[in-house]
Design a protein around this motif. Structure first.
Motif, PDB file in Angstrom:
ATOM      1  N   ASP A 232       0.804  -1.227   0.000  1.00 37.16           N
ATOM      2  CA  ASP A 232       0.000   0.000   0.000  1.00 37.16           C
ATOM      3  C   ASP A 232       0.834   1.272   0.000  1.00 37.16           C
ATOM      4  OD1 ASP A 232      -2.635  -0.997  -0.131  1.00 37.16           O
ATOM      5  OD2 ASP A 232      -2.510  -1.619   1.962  1.00 37.16           O
ATOM      6  N   ARG A 236       2.578   0.910  -4.381  1.00 38.27           N
ATOM      7  CA  ARG A 236       1.593   1.888  -4.869  1.00 38.27           C
ATOM      8  C   ARG A 236       2.322   3.097  -5.460  1.00 38.27           C
ATOM      9  NH1 ARG A 236      -3.915   3.391  -3.183  1.00 38.27           N
ATOM     10  NH2 ARG A 236      -3.820   1.811  -1.534  1.00 38.27           N
ATOM     11  N   LYS A 240       2.873   4.368  -9.401  1.00 35.98           N
ATOM     12  CA  LYS A 240       2.416   5.724  -9.710  1.00 35.98           C
ATOM     13  C   LYS A 240       3.532   6.533 -10.378  1.00 35.98           C
ATOM     14  CE  LYS A 240      -0.001   9.537  -7.358  1.00 35.98           C
ATOM     15  NZ  LYS A 240      -0.475  10.008  -6.032  1.00 35.98           N
ATOM     16  N   TRP A 260      -2.179  -4.078 -10.501  1.00 43.16           N
ATOM     17  CA  TRP A 260      -2.644  -3.469  -9.242  1.00 43.16           C
ATOM     18  C   TRP A 260      -4.158  -3.377  -9.272  1.00 43.16           C
ATOM     19  CZ3 TRP A 260      -0.544  -1.572  -4.726  1.00 43.16           C
ATOM     20  CH2 TRP A 260      -1.380  -0.765  -3.945  1.00 43.16           C
ATOM     21  N   HIS A 262      -7.557  -2.116  -6.591  1.00 40.95           N
ATOM     22  CA  HIS A 262      -7.981  -1.536  -5.318  1.00 40.95           C
ATOM     23  C   HIS A 262      -8.963  -2.475  -4.626  1.00 40.95           C
ATOM     24  CE1 HIS A 262      -6.145   2.445  -5.661  1.00 40.95           C
ATOM     25  NE2 HIS A 262      -6.436   2.396  -6.947  1.00 40.95           N
ATOM     26  N   ASN A 268      -8.279   2.566   0.894  1.00 38.30           N
ATOM     27  CA  ASN A 268      -6.875   2.766   1.227  1.00 38.30           C
ATOM     28  C   ASN A 268      -6.048   1.493   1.089  1.00 38.30           C
ATOM     29  OD1 ASN A 268      -7.296   5.511   1.967  1.00 38.30           O
ATOM     30  ND2 ASN A 268      -8.131   4.836   3.931  1.00 38.30           N
ATOM     31  N   GLN A 269      -6.700   0.404   0.707  1.00 41.29           N
ATOM     32  CA  GLN A 269      -5.992  -0.873   0.594  1.00 41.29           C
ATOM     33  C   GLN A 269      -5.982  -1.327  -0.856  1.00 41.29           C
ATOM     34  OE1 GLN A 269      -7.834  -4.271   2.490  1.00 41.29           O
ATOM     35  NE2 GLN A 269      -5.904  -5.362   2.681  1.00 41.29           N
ATOM     36  N   GLY A 270      -4.845  -1.872  -1.270  1.00 41.58           N
ATOM     37  CA  GLY A 270      -4.733  -2.395  -2.624  1.00 41.58           C
ATOM     38  C   GLY A 270      -4.094  -3.768  -2.623  1.00 41.58           C
ATOM     39  N   ILE A 272      -1.503  -6.361  -5.156  1.00 40.81           N
ATOM     40  CA  ILE A 272      -0.608  -6.377  -6.303  1.00 40.81           C
ATOM     41  C   ILE A 272      -0.297  -7.812  -6.705  1.00 40.81           C
ATOM     42  CG2 ILE A 272       1.543  -6.291  -4.950  1.00 40.81           C
ATOM     43  CD1 ILE A 272       2.615  -4.387  -7.166  1.00 40.81           C
TER      44      ILE A 272
END
Length: 792
Positions: A232, A236, A240, A260, A262, A268-270, A272
């Motif tokens: 995260d 992330r 980006k 990636w 969401h 707020n959590q992802g 991968i």
């Protein structure tokens, strides 16, 4: 000529490729990484035979092509089903909404293609495969693959990754720590004295840093990537910045790009996915292994586990120092960056986290990077067996959910006692499942039978549940895990033992969860309500022998022996009690149910002194809160459960006070002088460093409207100051806040402007702690701390 190779599944994906499905498994073998490509496996679900015609018409109307096949399977309502195949993964995603629109049933529509491929072959990590090999750069690709389960444990290569960046997210450096290579890739040019540091790789731009990172992964090819909040935060931001620099960041095997996504539940959590590599976040993995810490910062966890950590605590101090180091002392920044990587590596090694993760995958078949995953683990283990018994799994039911009773908690008898024994049922819920044959399919089959003792009769559960004596899988699954755990204990394999314990104990939670397709309130209730019966009956057995049970909680009973006993005397009583009660339970299950008994009561602890407090402000005994003095090895220690000393929302002031106060009372020492002295020093400001509250903001700051608790007020004040100073806001989206209570209310620790309200700390922190125990020796806090009146 095709050869057989053995390996371990690292990652799994399925997709549509040229009009057909493609499953890709990345596997680690003794000969290096392999990419297994399986073409043409078709997604499948199951639809009742009586609904097939209507479903076919609905699919045709939606231009969805399917294939039907007769199978010897039925659903839990004993209705035959047929298999429904689609040509592509994309087509399979249309099945559920079409069926739902028609009011039709579809079973197992949500099982992912790659997961089904592995679970139906009982592949849990270890895999043996054949296929047509083709050498690629850095790996071998196999087509026309055939695979089955194997018992194989690989040596996996690990890299710890950490980034440093500006407050706006511009990358400064990336640290990488592994056995084969450790370095920091740093943006900038070295000073003359920095040329002697070959572990720093200097690059001239952020884009060059990202390209160097790609090259590092291509050259050193790790299996596992670890880090702290690495998904995260680190990944992330890396993705980006790669997008900003118009790069793909090809750090997967075969130079593939990460994927990636969401979280649908937490913005707020992802998550991968990196083809061929597994990303393990230190925080999530520790939580999955049931670790718990007062704070989850890398500094705090590394201090607690390793006795060392970083020296920058406040986020703004940290950011300012990182910025300063990047501008003026890049060598120090590189050392700081690499130190973070090394700390994470050491935490993983210290806690055997990678071993735990691999054993969990070997036991259940869940992905190495799966967080939590109890429902997925149960499905992996249970579903293939269910199919072979002629059933399809039920669909997930979100309606008509009936809660089951929780664990049994007895009313306590408050008091300060000498000699209290704790007797504990070993893995109570798993042993109830084994003893009473509790099982999803066993319930379906048992409901077809009448209750009774004979082998042709069902075993009575609760809330209408009945269980078949022979047709079940879960009792045997638990028996196998139980035996494996006993062997792991004998072998000293803590990671394997912990993985088994967590899985075995999760089965009740899964069956009692509305998020599990096998949920039925009769299943969960037949476990918990049987637990209530077991504890109540055990209490009666103990009291028939002349002892008093003062408390009971889920799987434990607390027995007061009536007077002070030496350790040897207490051990003798405890050992005899468990022998007698275990024998009584075996007789009861044999006579009442014609069943073997796997319930096993163990003698756990002798508390020489034991406090069962009251609920604050009441005479009623509390629950899940107590303290006791025990011998551990050759020294005494006090165990606190649910009291202020072990709660994160109480100050160190109260916790230190409680530890000493209880120790003195447990040893029959006078406490008046200690209490007065502690209060006096607190009021004089000698304990100011112990007055900090630390509390979590569980919602966004703007969500707190009607009731604004003190920690929220402190957080709003802190971010108000941040805004005035042009710094990033810290607390808008949750997090942890440290604050103190002042004469003007709560204020953040980092921006204290008012005088501390010492009366608050005496009244709200020290007095409740003291009055939790003092009444049992005939005293009160107010009486002891009242001003002493001189004689006239």
């Amino acid at each position: 000529m095709q050869t057989h190779l053995t390996g371990f599944v690292l990652t799994r994906q399925s997709r549509d490729y040229h009009g057909q499905t493609e499953i890709v498994l990345w596997v680690k073998t003794d000969h290096g990484p392999c990419r297994l490509v399986i073409h043409g496996d078709k997604p499948v679900c199951f639809i009742p035979v009586e609904e097939q015609q209507q479903a076919s018409q609905a699919f045709s109307a939606a231009n969805l092509q399917v294939q039907w096949r007769e199978v010897s399977l039925q659903n839990f309502q004993h209705k035959p089903v047929n298999a429904c195949y689609t040509h592509t993964v994309r087509d399979s995603l249309q099945i559920s909404p079409i069926l739902a629109a028609e009011g039709l049933d579809g079973f197992e529509t949500d099982i992912r293609l790659a997961d089904r491929f592995l679970m139906e072959r009982f592949i849990r990590g270890g895999i043996v495969f054949t296929g047509l090999p083709k050498q690629k750069l850095g790996y071998v690709e196999y087509s026309e693959v055939k695979a089955k389960a194997a018992d194989y444990l690989p040596e996996l290569s690990v890299v710890s990754l950490d980034i440093e960046c500006s407050e706006k997210g511009v990358l400064y450096s990336v640290g990488l720590h592994s056995e084969v290579d450790s370095r920091v890739i740093m943006v900038g040019a070295p000073k003359p004295e920095d040329h002697d540091e070959p572990w720093i790789q200097w690059v001239d731009s952020e884009k060059a840093l990202l390209l160097a990172l790609e090259s590092w992964f291509s050259q050193f090819d790790p299996d596992i990537i670890i880090g702290w909040n690495v998904i995260d935060f680190d990944f992330r931001l890396l993705l980006k910045r790669a997008e900003w620099n118009k790069l793909s960041l090809r750090i997967g095997r075969a130079k593939q790009i990460p994927h990636w996504r969401h979280s649908t539940q937490n913005p707020n959590q992802g998550f991968i996915t990196i083809p061929g590599r597994v990303v393990l976040d230190g925080i999530d993995t520790l939580k999955t292994a049931t670790y718990n810490f007062r704070s989850w910062s890398l500094e705090s966890v590394s201090q607690e586990l390793l006795g060392e950590g970083k020296k920058i605590h406040n986020v703004h101090d940290r950011m300012a120092e990182i910025n300063q180091m990047f501008r003026h002392d890049k060598l120090s920044l590189a050392r700081y960056n690499l130190q973070d990587c090394k700390l994470v590596t050491r935490i993983f090694e210290h806690t055997h986290l990678l071993d735990f993760t691999m054993e969990r995958s070997r036991l259940t078949g869940v992905e190495l990077d799966r967080v939590g995953g109890s429902v997925a683990a149960f499905t992996n283990l249970y579903l293939p067996q269910l199919h072979r018994a002629g059933y399809v799994a039920p669909s997930l039911e979100t309606d008509n959910w009936i809660a089951s009773p929780g664990g049994y908690v007895m009313d306590s008898k408050p008091g300060l006692y000498d000699s209290v024994l704790v007797l504990d049922f070993k893995s109570l819920y798993p042993s109830i499942i084994r003893s009473f044959r509790i099982d999803p399919m066993g319930l379906v089959e048992g409901l077809l039978l009448d209750e009774g003792k004979g082998n042709n009769q069902a075993i009575a559960g609760f809330r209408g549940g009945r269980f078949h004596r022979e047709k079940h899988f879960l009792p045997q699954m638990i028996e196998d895990l139980w035996s494996a755990r006993d062997q792991a204990k004998r072998d000293g394999d803590k990671a394997f033992s912990q993985a088994i314990k967590i899985i075995m104990n999760s089965f009740y939670g899964v069956l009692g969860s509305s998020g599990c397709r096998f949920f039925d309130h009769r299943l969960a209730s037949s476990i918990t309500m049987r637990g209530h019966e077991v504890l109540s009956r055990t209490k009666e057995m103990i009291e028939e022998k002349g002892y008093t049970v003062i408390y009971g909680d889920t799987d434990s009973v607390f027995v007061h022996l009536g007077r002070s006993h030496t350790q040897g005397e207490a051990d003798s009583v405890g050992d005899q009690l468990v022998v007698d009660i275990n024998a009584a339970w075996q007789d009861h299950l044999r006579e009442e149910y014609n069943l073997d008994c796997y319930l096993e009561l163990e003698y756990e602890t002798h508390y020489r002194k034991f406090l069962m407090p009251t609920i604050r402000g009441q005479d009623t005994g509390s629950k899940k809160r107590y303290a006791g003095l025990v011998w551990q090895g050759d020294k005494e220690t006090i165990i606190f459960k649910g009291l202020e000393t072990v709660r994160t929302d109480w100050t160190v002031l109260a916790q230190d006070f409680q530890k000493v106060l209880y120790d003195k009372i447990f040893h029959n020492q006078d406490v008046e002088e200690y209490i007065r002295d502690y209060v006096q020093k607190a009021n004089a400001g000698e304990f100011d460093e112990k007055l900090v509250y630390r509390k979590r903001l569980r919602r966004n700051l703007s969500d707190y409207q009607k009731n604004v608790p003190p920690h929220v007020r402190a957080a709003r004040m802190a971010d108000g100051i941040n805004e005035k100073m042009g710094r990033p806001l810290q607390y808008q989206n949750g997090g942890w806040i440290e604050y103190l209570i002042t004469v003007n209310g709560p204020e953040p620790k980092e921006a204290l402007t008012s005088l501390i309200d010492y009366n608050h700390y005496v009244d709200k922190q020290l007095k409740p702690v003291a009055d939790g125990i003092l009444p049992f020796i005939g005293r009160t806090f107010d009486e002891i701390t009242a001003p002493q009146l001189g004689l006239f």
